[in-house]
Design a protein around this motif. Structure first.
Motif, PDB file in Angstrom:
ATOM      1  N   GLY A  33       0.595  -0.834   0.397  1.00  0.00           N
ATOM      2  CA  GLY A  33      -0.053   0.249   0.218  1.00  0.00           C
ATOM      3  C   GLY A  33       1.576   1.164  -0.067  1.00  0.00           C
ATOM      4  O   GLY A  33       0.408   2.443  -0.729  1.00  0.00           O
ATOM      5  N   ILE A  34       1.601   1.277   0.264  1.00  0.00           N
ATOM      6  CA  ILE A  34       2.780   2.489   0.882  1.00  0.00           C
ATOM      7  C   ILE A  34       3.115   2.697  -0.497  1.00  0.00           C
ATOM      8  O   ILE A  34       2.925   4.110  -1.018  1.00  0.00           O
ATOM      9  CB  ILE A  34       3.626   2.546   2.385  1.00  0.00           C
ATOM     10  CG1 ILE A  34       2.613   1.767   3.849  1.00  0.00           C
ATOM     11  CG2 ILE A  34       4.562   3.604   2.185  1.00  0.00           C
ATOM     12  CD1 ILE A  34       3.748   1.425   4.924  1.00  0.00           C
ATOM     13  N   THR A  35       4.240   1.900  -0.738  1.00  0.00           N
ATOM     14  CA  THR A  35       4.549   1.825  -2.229  1.00  0.00           C
ATOM     15  C   THR A  35       3.854   2.759  -2.777  1.00  0.00           C
ATOM     16  O   THR A  35       3.493   3.862  -4.038  1.00  0.00           O
ATOM     17  CB  THR A  35       4.680   0.684  -2.535  1.00  0.00           C
ATOM     18  OG1 THR A  35       5.991  -0.063  -1.899  1.00  0.00           O
ATOM     19  CG2 THR A  35       5.534   0.228  -4.302  1.00  0.00           C
ATOM     20  N   THR A  36       2.171   1.865  -3.456  1.00  0.00           N
ATOM     21  CA  THR A  36       1.394   2.265  -4.442  1.00  0.00           C
ATOM     22  C   THR A  36       1.030   3.872  -4.514  1.00  0.00           C
ATOM     23  O   THR A  36       0.943   4.601  -4.948  1.00  0.00           O
ATOM     24  CB  THR A  36      -0.055   1.655  -4.026  1.00  0.00           C
ATOM     25  OG1 THR A  36       0.265   0.247  -4.071  1.00  0.00           O
ATOM     26  CG2 THR A  36      -0.846   1.883  -5.325  1.00  0.00           C
ATOM     27  N   TYR A  37       1.059   3.854  -2.909  1.00  0.00           N
ATOM     28  CA  TYR A  37       0.881   5.522  -2.426  1.00  0.00           C
ATOM     29  C   TYR A  37       1.973   6.424  -3.008  1.00  0.00           C
ATOM     30  O   TYR A  37       1.135   7.622  -3.696  1.00  0.00           O
ATOM     31  CB  TYR A  37       0.185   5.711  -0.564  1.00  0.00           C
ATOM     32  CG  TYR A  37      -1.514   5.487  -0.855  1.00  0.00           C
ATOM     33  CD1 TYR A  37      -2.223   4.813  -1.614  1.00  0.00           C
ATOM     34  CD2 TYR A  37      -1.161   3.741   0.295  1.00  0.00           C
ATOM     35  CE1 TYR A  37      -3.040   4.205  -1.206  1.00  0.00           C
ATOM     36  CE2 TYR A  37      -2.211   3.409   0.748  1.00  0.00           C
ATOM     37  CZ  TYR A  37      -2.994   3.481  -0.593  1.00  0.00           C
ATOM     38  OH  TYR A  37      -4.192   2.170   0.419  1.00  0.00           O
ATOM     39  N   SER A  38       2.985   5.828  -2.213  1.00  0.00           N
ATOM     40  CA  SER A  38       4.200   6.870  -2.839  1.00  0.00           C
ATOM     41  C   SER A  38       3.800   7.371  -4.343  1.00  0.00           C
ATOM     42  O   SER A  38       4.133   8.612  -4.943  1.00  0.00           O
ATOM     43  CB  SER A  38       4.934   6.598  -2.356  1.00  0.00           C
ATOM     44  OG  SER A  38       5.102   5.626  -1.035  1.00  0.00           O
ATOM     45  N   VAL A  39       3.988   5.554  -4.513  1.00  0.00           N
ATOM     46  CA  VAL A  39       3.893   6.186  -6.586  1.00  0.00           C
ATOM     47  C   VAL A  39       2.742   7.119  -6.932  1.00  0.00           C
ATOM     48  O   VAL A  39       3.092   8.250  -8.044  1.00  0.00           O
ATOM     49  CB  VAL A  39       4.143   4.982  -6.739  1.00  0.00           C
ATOM     50  CG1 VAL A  39       4.644   5.010  -8.835  1.00  0.00           C
ATOM     51  CG2 VAL A  39       5.101   3.484  -6.321  1.00  0.00           C
ATOM     52  N   ALA A  40       1.272   7.124  -6.476  1.00  0.00           N
ATOM     53  CA  ALA A  40       0.573   7.691  -6.987  1.00  0.00           C
ATOM     54  C   ALA A  40       1.230   9.045  -6.692  1.00  0.00           C
ATOM     55  O   ALA A  40       0.786   9.716  -7.516  1.00  0.00           O
ATOM     56  CB  ALA A  40      -0.679   7.573  -6.621  1.00  0.00           C
ATOM     57  N   GLY A  41       1.615   9.886  -5.817  1.00  0.00           N
ATOM     58  CA  GLY A  41       2.305  10.763  -4.978  1.00  0.00           C
ATOM     59  C   GLY A  41       2.963  10.965  -6.265  1.00  0.00           C
ATOM     60  O   GLY A  41       3.473  12.572  -6.963  1.00  0.00           O
ATOM     61  N   ALA A  42       4.172  10.433  -6.330  1.00  0.00           N
ATOM     62  CA  ALA A  42       5.160  10.620  -6.906  1.00  0.00           C
ATOM     63  C   ALA A  42       4.987  11.411  -7.858  1.00  0.00           C
ATOM     64  O   ALA A  42       5.860  12.481  -9.228  1.00  0.00           O
ATOM     65  CB  ALA A  42       6.209  10.139  -6.246  1.00  0.00           C
ATOM     66  N   HIS A  43       4.105  10.406  -9.068  1.00  0.00           N
ATOM     67  CA  HIS A  43       3.884  10.373 -10.310  1.00  0.00           C
ATOM     68  C   HIS A  43       2.777  11.065 -10.441  1.00  0.00           C
ATOM     69  O   HIS A  43       2.832  11.746 -11.977  1.00  0.00           O
ATOM     70  CB  HIS A  43       3.652   9.519 -10.771  1.00  0.00           C
ATOM     71  CG  HIS A  43       4.664   8.523 -11.152  1.00  0.00           C
ATOM     72  ND1 HIS A  43       5.148   7.517 -11.939  1.00  0.00           N
ATOM     73  CD2 HIS A  43       6.458   8.768 -10.596  1.00  0.00           C
ATOM     74  CE1 HIS A  43       6.116   6.528 -11.362  1.00  0.00           C
ATOM     75  NE2 HIS A  43       6.943   7.597 -10.505  1.00  0.00           N
ATOM     76  N   PHE A  44       2.168  11.999  -9.479  1.00  0.00           N
ATOM     77  CA  PHE A  44       0.586  12.133 -10.062  1.00  0.00           C
ATOM     78  C   PHE A  44       0.075  13.588  -9.283  1.00  0.00           C
ATOM     79  O   PHE A  44      -1.226  14.186  -9.520  1.00  0.00           O
ATOM     80  CB  PHE A  44      -0.762  11.070 -10.346  1.00  0.00           C
ATOM     81  CG  PHE A  44      -0.910   9.991 -11.111  1.00  0.00           C
ATOM     82  CD1 PHE A  44      -0.800  10.365 -12.620  1.00  0.00           C
ATOM     83  CD2 PHE A  44      -0.395   9.170 -10.735  1.00  0.00           C
ATOM     84  CE1 PHE A  44      -0.754  10.132 -13.836  1.00  0.00           C
ATOM     85  CE2 PHE A  44       0.102   8.411 -12.001  1.00  0.00           C
ATOM     86  CZ  PHE A  44       0.081   8.558 -13.599  1.00  0.00           C
ATOM     87  N   GLY A  45       0.986  13.493  -8.249  1.00  0.00           N
ATOM     88  CA  GLY A  45       0.235  14.763  -7.321  1.00  0.00           C
ATOM     89  C   GLY A  45      -0.859  14.804  -6.765  1.00  0.00           C
ATOM     90  O   GLY A  45      -0.684  13.726  -6.337  1.00  0.00           O
TER      91      GLY A  45
END
Lengths: 412, 448
Positions: A33-45
Motif C-alpha cells: 500500500g505504501i509503495t502504491t501511494y508513494s508512486v501515486a503521489g510522486a507521479h500524479f501529485g
C-alpha cells in the motif's frame, strides 16, 4: 450528571469493542500500500486524492457487512462459506487465498528488507529477526494480548501524518483536489487509480475482520460500536494514505522525481524534506511491514482451518492444531526465505499478488452479498434495499476493476 | 403395466451395504417414464430407534432459477450411486422456490459441512461426509466422516490420491485410517427455526454423560447462537453442570438470553458458593435484580454471603452442610442423610450443634457408620473441633486444613454460631489461581 455518566459508559463500551475494524483497516496500509501511494503521489501529485472519498465509502460498506455477519451468526466468513456453499467452493477459495497471502507476505518481508537498507542494516539480519518475532508473537500470545500489540502498532502510523506536515503542503490545493475529481484519460493514470483502489480493498481483509469480531465475542446489543470501529478504521487508514500521497506529491512530484518503490521514495525524500522526514517515512514502512507480516499469515491459517474444519490454534498446542501451526509457520518461512534469496526480483511477485487478489475478490464479495441477504442466517439483520443497491454498485465496480487489472497483468 | 410397480419395495443395489451421502448428491433423478426430473439435493431424515432413517428426498432443478421438490420415500423405486428412479411421473411433483424448511432435519442443511458435537471424544467437529447404511427399504445415518479422505472424496480427488498413495506407500496410514465416527456419538447442532432449540434425541443422551468440565470446554467452542440454543434445550441438571463450568463472560451472556423464570430456576439449583462467585462479578443493579428473582430464603443467604470479602472465610464458604443436634440418634441421622437432596457434593463431615445453632463438635461419615445406631450422635464426635471465623483469611483456612488433613472446615461467627463450611476444592481453586499468577511472574522474571 446522568448524561455524563452514560456518555462515559458508552466510551467504555466502545473501547472494549474497538479493535477488529481499526486493525484490519490499518494492515491495509502495508508495504504494498505504501509503495502504491508513494508512486501515486510522486507521479500524479494531488490528482488522485479525490478517489479516497469513494474508497472510504466502499470500505465501510464492505467491512460493515462482515462485522454484522460476525455479530449475528457468531461465525467466520470461511465457516459460513463452507456451511452454505459446500466444501468444493471453500477448498478452491482457500487455495487461492493461501496463494495470494503467501505473495502478500513476501511483499511485507520485502518492505522489511527495504527499511533495513534505509536504516543501513543488513536485510539478512533484520528479516529473520522480524520473522522470528512475528512467529513468536502469535504462538506465545493470546487473542487479547496480540490485539493490544496490534492496536499499539496502529499508533505508529502517525509517522506519516507528521512527515506530511514536515513537508509543508499547500492545504488549499489539497482541499480543492479532494472534492473536485479530475479524471485523466491516460493509461498510466487509470492503472494508478486501479492500483490505489485494489490495494485498499483486498480479500483477506473480509476474512480477517469477520474472524476477529467473532473471536472478540461482540454482542448484538453492542453492534453499533462495532460499526463505529469499522468507520473509524476506514477513515484513519485513508487519511494516512492521503498523507503519504501528500508527502510524495509535495516533494517528489514537485521536483519531477520518478520512483518505483517505497524505498526510492524515502531516499528521494532525504535531500528534499530533510533527515526527520526520511526517518519517519522509513520507520513507518518498517512498522507497517512487520504489522502486516503478523496479520496475513495468521488470518490465512485462521480462515483455512475454519473452512476445512481443522482445530484453530492460538490457545492450543501444536499437537492439538497441527494444520494451523504448520500453515502459519510455512507462510512466514516462505515469506522471509524468498526475500533472502540474493538478487530476487520483486516486481513479478507484486504482480502475482495483485492478480491472485483480483481473482479472489469478486468471489468473496459475491459470497458475502449472498450470505448477508440470507434470511435464515441473518434474520432481520439482512441488508436493506438501499444498502444492497450501494453494495451491488461497489461490488460490480470492484469486479470490473479486478478483471481489468487481472487481464492487464497477463496481457502486458 | 402397473404390475411392474405394484410391489412396495424399493430396490437398492445390495452389493454395497454402505454409501456416502456425497456419492448421492447431485445425481440425476428420473421419473417413472425415464424423463429427468432433477437432481438429488438433500435428504430429510426422521428419528428412529438408534439411527435416523430416510424420510424424504429433496430434488432440485433449473439454473440459475433453482426450484426444489419434496419426494416422499414411498415414491422412490430405486436409489444408488447412479441416481434415483421414481415410481411417479414428474408432472405430479410440486416444485417450489425454497426447499422445505419445516422438516426436522436434513443432511445437507443441518449435518454436512456443519459443526456437530462428538460426544465420544468430547470435541466440536466439522462433518466432511456422511456414511449411510442401506437397510432394505431405506437409508440410515451410520457414521459421519471427519477425515481428510472425506474431504478428498467431496472434492473428487479421492481416487487419484488413493492411487498415488498406493503407488508410493502401500502401507500408508492414510489408506486404513477412516475417520468415521458412529452416529450414536454425534449430537447435531441444528437449531430449530421456530423453537430456537436444539433437538436432543433419546439415543443422544451421550451428551449428558460427558464430564462437567469437558462439557464446559465443548460449550465454549461453540458460537454464541449454538450456545444459547443448546443451553435452552438441556434439562436443569445439565444446565447447572454447564453453567458452573464456563467463564464469567459466557455465563453473563447466557443469562441475558434467559427469562426471569429460567434464571431463578437455574440459580436456585447451583451451589451457593458458585452462585456468589458469579453474582460478585456482576454490577450491583444486576445482582439486586437477580436476587429478587430467586427464592426468598436462598436469596437472603446469598446476599449475606455476598457481604463477605471474596478471600475471607465468609466469602469462600458454602451454606450447604449437614448438621444435627447433639441428642439425635445415629440411626435418625443416617435416615435423614439418605433422604436429603444436595445441590453440591457435601464433604464427609457432619456437624453437631445445639438448639440455637452453636457449633459443639464434628464427626464424619465413617465414624457414624461404625457407631451404634441407638446411641446419640455426640458419642461419635471427634475429640477436638477445629473451626475458623467469618473473617479468617484464606491462608489461615488453608493452613488449618493442611495441618489437620481436613476436607472441610466449619465457619462460625463471633458467637460460635455455625454459618457454613469451606471445602478443600474451594480452597484449591483459589490457591491454584494464586499459584498461576506466581508461576507466570516467575516465568516472566526468568525471561528478562
Amino acid at each position: 450528571m446522568k448524561n455524563l455518566k452514560t456518555f462515559w459508559a458508552k466510551i467504555l463500551i466502545f473501547l472494549s469493542v474497538m479493535g477488529p475494524g481499526i486493525i484490519t483497516a490499518n494492515v491495509d496500509n502495508d508495504a504494498g500500500g505504501i509503495t502504491t501511494y508513494s508512486v501515486a503521489g510522486a507521479h500524479f501529485g494531488y490528482a488522485l486524492i479525490w478517489s479516497f472519498i469513494p474508497i472510504i465509502i466502499a470500505l465501510v460498506i464492505i467491512q460493515e457487512m462482515c462485522s454484522r455477519m460476525a455479530v449475528v451468526t457468531g461465525k467466520g466468513l470461511a465457516d459460513l462459506i463452507r456451511e452454505e456453499f459446500g466444501v468444493r467452493v471453500t477448498f478452491y477459495a482457500m487455495t487461492v487465498l493461501v496463494l495470494s497471502n503467501i505473495f502478500n507476505t513476501i511483499s511485507e518481508f520485502a518492505g522489511i528488507a527495504a527499511s533495513a537498507e534505509l536504516f543501513g542494516l543488513s536485510k539478512y539480519l533484520l528479516v529473520p529477526i522480524c520473522a522470528l518475532f512475528v512467529w513468536w508473537l502469535i504462538v506465545k500470545g493470546t487473542y487479547k494480548s496480540v490485539e493490544k500489540v496490534f492496536l499499539f502498532a496502529c499508533l505508529f502510523y502517525v509517522c506519516y501524518i507528521v512527515s506530511g506536515f514536515l513537508s509543508k503542503p499547500d492545504w488549499n490545493l489539497i482541499a480543492k483536489s479532494s472534492v473536485h475529481p479530475t479524471f485523466q484519460f491516460d493509461k498510466a493514470y487509470i492503472f494508478m487509480l486501479i492500483g490505489v483502489v485494489g490495494t485498499t480493498i483486498a480479500p483477506w481483509m473480509q476474512f480477517y475482520q469477520q474472524s476477529s469480531v467473532v473471536e472478540k465475542g461482540i454482542k448484538l446489543e453492542n453492534y453499533k460500536y462495532s460499526r463505529l470501529d469499522v468507520i473509524i478504521g476506514a477513515f484513519v487508514v485513508n487519511i494516512i494514505a492521503i498523507f503519504i500521497i501528500i508527502v510524495c506529491a509535495n516533494t517528489l512530484f514537485a521536483n519531477g522525481i520518478r520512483i518505483e518503490t517505497a524505498k526510492d521514495a524515502a531516499l528521494a525524500l532525504k535531500p528534499l524534506a530533510g533527515q526527520y522526514c526520511f526517518y519517519l517515512f522509513a520507520f513507518g514502512l518498517l512498522n507497517a511491514s512487520v504489522f502486516s507480516a503478523c496479520i496475513l499469515p495468521l488470518s490465512t491459517a485462521y480462515s483455512v482451518c475454519e473452512g476445512m474444519g481443522w482445530e484453530i490454534g492460538v490457545n492450543r498446542t501444536f499437537k492439538e492444531a497441527p494444520q494451523f501451526y504448520s500453515l502459519y509457520t510455512a507462510i512466514i518461512v516462505i515469506g522471509a526465505a524468498v526475500i533472502l534469496i540474493p538478487g530476487v526480483k520483486l516486481v513479478p511477485i507484486m504482480l502475482i499478488s495483485q492478480a491472485t487478489n483480483g481473482i479472489l475478490l469478486p468471489f468473496v464479495l459475491i459470497f458475502m452479498l449472498l450470505l448477508v441477504n440470507n434470511k435464515r442466517l441473518m434474520g432481520k439483520y439482512t441488508n436493506s434495499k438501499f444498502y444492497n443497491f450501494c453494495a451491488i454498485l461497489i461490488i460490480v465496480t470492484m469486479i470490473l476493476l479486478s478483471l481489468f487489472l487481472f487481464f492487464t497483468v497477463f496481457i502486458k | 403395466m402397473n404390475t411392474l410397480n405394484s410391489t412396495n419395495n424399493i430396490h437398492i443395489s445390495a452389493a454395497k451395504m454402505f454409501i456416502f451421502f456425497s456419492q448421492l448428491m447431485d445425481k440425476p433423478v428420473l421419473d417413472k417414464n425415464g424423463a429427468t426430473a432433477g437432481e438429488i439435493y438433500d435428504l430429510a431424515v426422521k428419528a428412529s430407534q438408534v439411527y435416523p432413517i430416510s424420510d424424504a428426498l429433496i430434488i432440485r432443478q433449473g439454473f440459475p432459477n433453482r426450484k426444489y421438490a419434496l419426494i416422499n420415500w414411498g415414491d422412490i423405486e430405486k436409489i444408488d450411486s447412479e441416481g434415483v428412479k421414481l415410481k411417479i411421473e414428474k408432472s405430479v411433483l410440486n416444485f417450489n422456490q425454497i426447499h422445505d424448511e419445516k422438516k426436522e432435519f436434513t443432511l445437507r442443511r443441518d449435518i454436512l459441512d456443519q459443526q456437530v458435537v462428538d460426544t465420544h471424544n468430547h470435541k466440536v467437529i466439522r462433518v466432511n461426509d456422511i456414511q449411510l447404511l442401506v437397510v432394505d427399504h431405506a437409508l440410515m445415518i451410520a457414521h459421519v466422516d471427519i477425515g481428510s479422505r472425506g474431504l478428498l472424496r467431496r472434492l473428487g480427488f479421492e481416487k487419484i490420491v488413493d492411487l498415488m498413495v498406493k503407488l508410493f506407500n502401500p502401507g500408508a496410514k492414510y489408506l486404513k485410517n477412516e475417520h468415521l465416527i458412529s452416529w450414536k456419538h454425534i449430537q447435531p447442532l441444528a437449531i430449530n427455526p421456530v423453537s430456537m432449540t436444539i433437538k436432543i434425541d433419546l439415543p443422544q443422551k451421550n451428551l449428558l454423560s460427558i464430564p462437567a468440565a469437558d462439557l464446559g470446554d465443548i460449550f465454549l467452542d461453540l458460537n454464541i447462537n449454538h450456545q444459547i440454543a443448546l443451553f435452552k434445550s438441556l434439562n436443569l441438571v445439565n444446565k447447572t453442570k454447564i453453567f458452573t463450568n464456563i467463564d464469567f463472560k459466557t455465563q453473563n451472556s447466557l443469562l441475558e438470553e434467559l427469562n426471569d423464570f429460567e434464571i431463578s430456576e437455574l440459580l436456585n439449583n447451583i451451589p451457593s458458593d458458585e452462585a456468589t462467585d458469579f453474582l460478585e462479578k456482576l454490577s450491583s443493579e444486576k445482582t439486586k435484580h437477580i436476587l429478587s428473582l430467586i427464592e426468598n430464603k436462598y436469596s437472603k443467604r446469598l446476599s449475606q454471603l455476598l457481604g463477605y470479602s471474596g478471600d475471607s472465610a465468609g466469602g469462600l464458604m458454602t451454606t450447604e452442610y449437614i448438621a444435627f443436634t447433639k441428642d439425635t440418634l445415629v440411626q435418625t441421622a443416617l435416615d435423614q442423610i439418605r433422604q436429603r437432596k444436595f445441590k453440591s457434593e457435601p464433604a464427609q463431615f457432619i456437624y453437631i450443634i445445639d438448639e440455637t445453632q452453636h457449633l459443639i463438635s464434628a464427626t464424619n461419615f465413617r465414624r457414624i457408620i461404625l457407631a451404634n445406631p441407638t446411641e446419640p450422635i455426640q458419642n461419635s464426635a471427634f475429640p477436638k473441633t477445629y473451626f475458623v471465623r467469618l473473617d479468617s483469611s484464606i491462608k489461615e483456612v488453608a493452613y488449618l486444613m493442611e495441618k489437620y488433613k481436613y476436607f472441610a472446615i466449619p465457619v462460625v461467627d463471633e458467637n460460635n454460631v455455625l454459618q457454613g463450611i469451606i471445602t478443600v476444592d474451594d480452597i484449591l481453586s483459589q490457591l491454584i489461581a494464586f499459584a498461576w499468577r506466581r508461576l507466570k511472574r516467575i516465568k516472566i522474571m526468568q525471561k528478562t
